[in-house]
Enzyme design. Structure first.
Site, PDB file in Angstrom:
ATOM      1  N   HIS A  49      42.671  47.137  61.127  1.00  7.56           N
ATOM      2  CA  HIS A  49      41.643  46.375  60.426  1.00  7.56           C
ATOM      3  C   HIS A  49      41.096  45.323  61.385  1.00  7.56           C
ATOM      4  O   HIS A  49      41.638  44.239  61.520  1.00  7.56           O
ATOM      5  CB  HIS A  49      42.251  45.713  59.189  1.00  7.56           C
ATOM      6  CG  HIS A  49      41.264  44.971  58.351  1.00  7.56           C
ATOM      7  ND1 HIS A  49      40.094  45.546  57.895  1.00  7.56           N
ATOM      8  CD2 HIS A  49      41.270  43.703  57.873  1.00  7.56           C
ATOM      9  CE1 HIS A  49      39.431  44.655  57.170  1.00  7.56           C
ATOM     10  NE2 HIS A  49      40.127  43.534  57.144  1.00  7.56           N
ATOM     11  N   GLY A  86      44.422  32.100  45.944  1.00  9.80           N
ATOM     12  CA  GLY A  86      43.106  31.795  46.511  1.00  9.80           C
ATOM     13  C   GLY A  86      42.060  32.725  45.939  1.00  9.80           C
ATOM     14  O   GLY A  86      42.261  33.363  44.906  1.00  9.80           O
ATOM     15  N   VAL A 136      40.848  35.718  46.970  1.00  6.07           N
ATOM     16  CA  VAL A 136      41.234  37.128  46.866  1.00  6.07           C
ATOM     17  C   VAL A 136      42.286  37.313  45.782  1.00  6.07           C
ATOM     18  O   VAL A 136      42.172  38.174  44.902  1.00  6.07           O
ATOM     19  CB  VAL A 136      41.767  37.670  48.212  1.00  6.07           C
ATOM     20  CG1 VAL A 136      42.307  39.087  48.042  1.00  6.07           C
ATOM     21  CG2 VAL A 136      40.669  37.662  49.272  1.00  6.07           C
TER      22      VAL A 136
END
EC number: 1.1.1.37
Length: 308
Positions: A175, A11, A13
């Site tokens: 995160h 994808g 990233v």
């Protein structure tokens, strides 16, 4: 013999990371995806930039894990995006399934590799990769803190009108919304930001850092960030491939450091050719320690949802 890096997931990233790695020219790169022909097409496109940019990296696109055999580093970016009607728990379980399957194949073909997990929710996915792989904690890392810190440094640099290279900062914790930007320790050319920016404005910047990913998602309308995330993974790969021993905030499996046990949480870590080489424990004040504990508790909830 050239070294080998595999990126699972082609994808935005994953493919952007493959492009950046190809341009580094220190290892050949395999881009895996389950979508037929797509990684092959992207790999061919990247390869054809080689004569222009001057790299000789062999980039292979594949739908067969056998092509990833003998990788030194495997970066896992594949995952399921959250869709309308999905709860957070639904997303965790779906991506748990994906990361588990990917990790099984990674271990089968590259039993000596270092895994870098990028799939969200990041800390929980690194936890499942560690469990499924059976690797020592040194060889399973999560990329999050580098990205969160880069966002924090960007906002500070913009605020004071300085080069981002002069801004030093750390963002700890999971995160997500509970991340802990350490504003107290942030400096610009060695000068604490408390001497340069008002407390109120610092707090606004801290909150913008926590909302960094969501801000980009909102602006894009569809999709999410990939330029900065891929650059953040690249920094980790650089430190491993070149044995730089850089100290950067990463999601690592803590075994008592910071009072946290058996859990992936973002903390400063020294990264070298063997993966995690040292957890750096910095002295936190009571408020910072409380925030880090709260962030770790949020990760624990996700791990509980996964049943591990």
């Amino acid at each position: 013999m050239r070294r080998k890096i595999t990126v699972v997931g082609a994808g935005f990233v994953g493919s952007t990371l493959v492009q950046r790695l190809a341009e580094r020219d220190y290892a050949d790169v395999v881009m895996f995806d389950i979508v037929p022909n797509m990684p092959q097409g992207k790999a061919l496109d990247i390869m054809q930039a080689g004569p222009v940019l001057g790299f000789d990296t062999q980039v292979t696109g594949t739908n067969d894990y056998a092509d990833t055999v003998g990788s030194d580093i495997v970066v896992i970016t594949s995952g399921f995006p959250r869709k309308p009607g999905m709860t957070r728990d639904d997303l965790v379980k779906k991506n748990q399934e994906i990361v588990s399957q990917v990790t099984e194949q990674v271990v089968k073909y590259s039993p000596d590799c270092i895994i870098i997990c990028v799939t969200n929710p990041l800390d929980a996915m690194a936890q499942i990769a560690l469990k499924v792989s059976g690797f020592p904690r040194e060889r399973v890392l999560g990329m999050a803190g580098v990205l969160d810190t880069a966002r924090f440094r960007t906002f500070i640099a913009q605020e004071v009108g300085a080069s981002v290279r002069d801004v030093q900062a750390y963002v700890l914790g999971g995160h997500g919304d509970t991340m802990v930007p350490l504003a107290r320790m942030c400096t610009v050319a060695g000068v604490p930001i408390s001497q340069l920016i008002s407390p109120e404005r610092i707090e606004e910047i801290v909150q913008r850092t926590r909302d960094g990913g969501a801000e980009i998602v909102k602006l894009l309308g569809t999709g999410s960030a990939y330029y900065a995330p891929s650059a953040s993974v690249l920094q980790m790969v650089d430190s491993i491939m070149l044995d730089k021993k850089m100290i950067m905030p990463c999601a690592v499996y803590l075994q008592g450091e910071y009072g946290i046990h058996d859990l992936f949480v973002g903390v400063p870590a020294q990264i070298g050719s063997k993966g995690l080489e040292k957890v750096i424990e910095i002295e936190l004040n009571p408020s910072e320690r409380e925030q880090l504990t709260k962030s770790a508790d949020a990760v624990k909830e996700l791990v509980h949802v996964m049943g591990i």
